[in-house]
Scaffold this active site. Structure first.
Site, PDB file in Angstrom:
ATOM      1  N   GLU A  47       2.934  -5.383  61.301  1.00  0.00           N
ATOM      2  CA  GLU A  47       1.704  -5.918  61.887  1.00  0.00           C
ATOM      3  C   GLU A  47       1.941  -6.269  63.353  1.00  0.00           C
ATOM      4  O   GLU A  47       2.978  -6.839  63.719  1.00  0.00           O
ATOM      5  CB  GLU A  47       1.281  -7.171  61.123  1.00  0.00           C
ATOM      6  CG  GLU A  47       0.036  -7.863  61.660  1.00  0.00           C
ATOM      7  CD  GLU A  47      -0.350  -9.105  60.861  1.00  0.00           C
ATOM      8  OE1 GLU A  47      -1.480  -9.580  61.036  1.00  0.00           O
ATOM      9  OE2 GLU A  47       0.479  -9.594  60.066  1.00  0.00           O
ATOM     10  N   LYS A 138      -8.225  -5.590  60.926  1.00  0.00           N
ATOM     11  CA  LYS A 138      -8.088  -6.704  59.987  1.00  0.00           C
ATOM     12  C   LYS A 138      -9.427  -7.406  59.805  1.00  0.00           C
ATOM     13  O   LYS A 138     -10.074  -7.804  60.771  1.00  0.00           O
ATOM     14  CB  LYS A 138      -7.040  -7.681  60.523  1.00  0.00           C
ATOM     15  CG  LYS A 138      -6.529  -8.688  59.525  1.00  0.00           C
ATOM     16  CD  LYS A 138      -5.350  -9.474  60.138  1.00  0.00           C
ATOM     17  CE  LYS A 138      -4.690 -10.375  59.128  1.00  0.00           C
ATOM     18  NZ  LYS A 138      -3.506 -11.075  59.708  1.00  0.00           N
ATOM     19  N   CYS A 172      -1.483  -7.877  56.006  1.00  0.00           N
ATOM     20  CA  CYS A 172      -1.038  -9.240  55.712  1.00  0.00           C
ATOM     21  C   CYS A 172      -1.936  -9.906  54.660  1.00  0.00           C
ATOM     22  O   CYS A 172      -2.101  -9.389  53.570  1.00  0.00           O
ATOM     23  CB  CYS A 172      -0.942 -10.037  57.006  1.00  0.00           C
ATOM     24  SG  CYS A 172       0.209 -11.429  56.925  1.00  0.00           S
TER      25      CYS A 172
END
Length: 317
Positions: A47, A138, A172
């Site tokens: 990430e 995200k 994540c």
């Protein structure tokens, strides 16, 4: 598309060239070359690898105020974030082509369609012909990440059909969103990439759960980073005095479709994790559980996913 049943993958656990996109691209290209030389067909990065996951930085913000120094830190972060497509993605795509591999990499992406002041935590997908296949932004930044990153929308939830299985990613703590995972399963994901900044033991449990739940291979990739990697001139550097030298211990790993660890988590160093995957193991694992097939109950549960781009709304600001 004809499938290659057995192939090698590479999970790259490395630290960013923090706040320096030029050096970050050079490091990325070098690591792709190294993994490609080992015949890895899917190469995964953490990430926010370019220009950084800014762990420990406050950007001068407390509730009710922001400091001028923190604004300068944000401008530096913005300056070193990238556009997609752009010169940085062309360089990464060239490396992917030379390696004849699919590459998934976490970047911080500048918004070029709207105000241009918003940054997104994004996973970029490159094909072996060097093309930028697409991106995933995200959906929900976690905690203080919301200060510096905007929210993605349903228009960037791709799963790509490749010779090595159906490839996609959630970033994540999106992987703690059950409906986001369900959307990936409904798309038939087989190679599930989980770029992360979470190095805790609980994350490994999450990786194994997703692999078993989705009956897929999971490639989890985190950074190994230290305090000394951060530039001295950033304003938040003075706040690091009480922080440990090891800022992120890593913990990258690879899990198989029954939830077993194929490659155990690696801690305390930069490393490239390799594994040979066999797509036949997915079919074997689905004998008793197929999350979007015979083990689903569409007569009871339905999932609706809005995949339209949400422009000029609160959701992408």
């Amino acid at each position: 598309m004809e499938k290659t049943k057995k192939f090698k993958v590479a999970v790259i656990q490395a630290g960013s060239e923090i706040m320096d996109k030029e050096k970050g691209v050079l490091k990325t290209v070098r690591l792709i070359e190294e993994a490609g030389a080992q015949d890895a067909k899917i190469i995964v990065f953490p990430e926010a690898f370019i220009p950084a996951y800014p762990r420990g930085m406050s950007f001068g913000a407390v509730v009710g105020s922001r400091s001028p120094e923190g604004r300068k830190d944000f401008r530096r972060y913005w300056d070193n974030s990238i556009t997609a497509p752009g010169p940085e993605t062309r360089a990464i795509g060239k490396a992917a082509k030379q390696a004849d591999a699919y590459v998934v990499i976490g970047v911080i992406e500048k918004d070029t369609a709207g105000s241009q002041g918003t940054l997104y935590c994004t996973a970029l997908f490159f094909g072996p012909a060097g093309e930028l296949l697409g991106k995933h932004r995200k959906l929900k930044p976690t905690g203080s990440e919301r200060l510096i990153w905007g929210q993605g929308d349903g228009s960037t939830l791709p799963v790509f059909d490749t010779p090595y299985g159906r490839l996609g990613a959630l970033i994540c703590w999106e992987n703690y969103m059950p409906l986001a995972r369900a959307a990936m399963y409904e798309k038939g994901i087989q190679i599930y990439v989980m770029p992360t900044a979470d190095a805790r033991d609980t994350w490994t449990a999450t990786v194994r759960h997703v692999a078993a739940e989705g009956r897929c291979f999971v490639l989890s990739c985190n950074q190994y980073s230290t305090k000394s990697m951060y530039p001295e001139e950033i304003a938040s550097r003075t706040e690091f005095k009480e922080l440990p030298e090891e800022m992120s211990r890593g913990g990258s790993c690879i899990a198989g479709p029954l939830g077993e660890l194929i490659v155990e988590p690696v801690y305390g160093e930069e490393a490239i994790l390799y594994a040979e995957l066999d797509l036949d193991q997915i079919v074997e694992s689905q004998f008793d559980f197929d999350v979007s097939g015979h083990y689903s109950r569409p007569d009871v549960f339905q999932l609706t996913v809005n995949e339209k781009e949400q422009t000029n709304t609160i959701w992408n600001k």
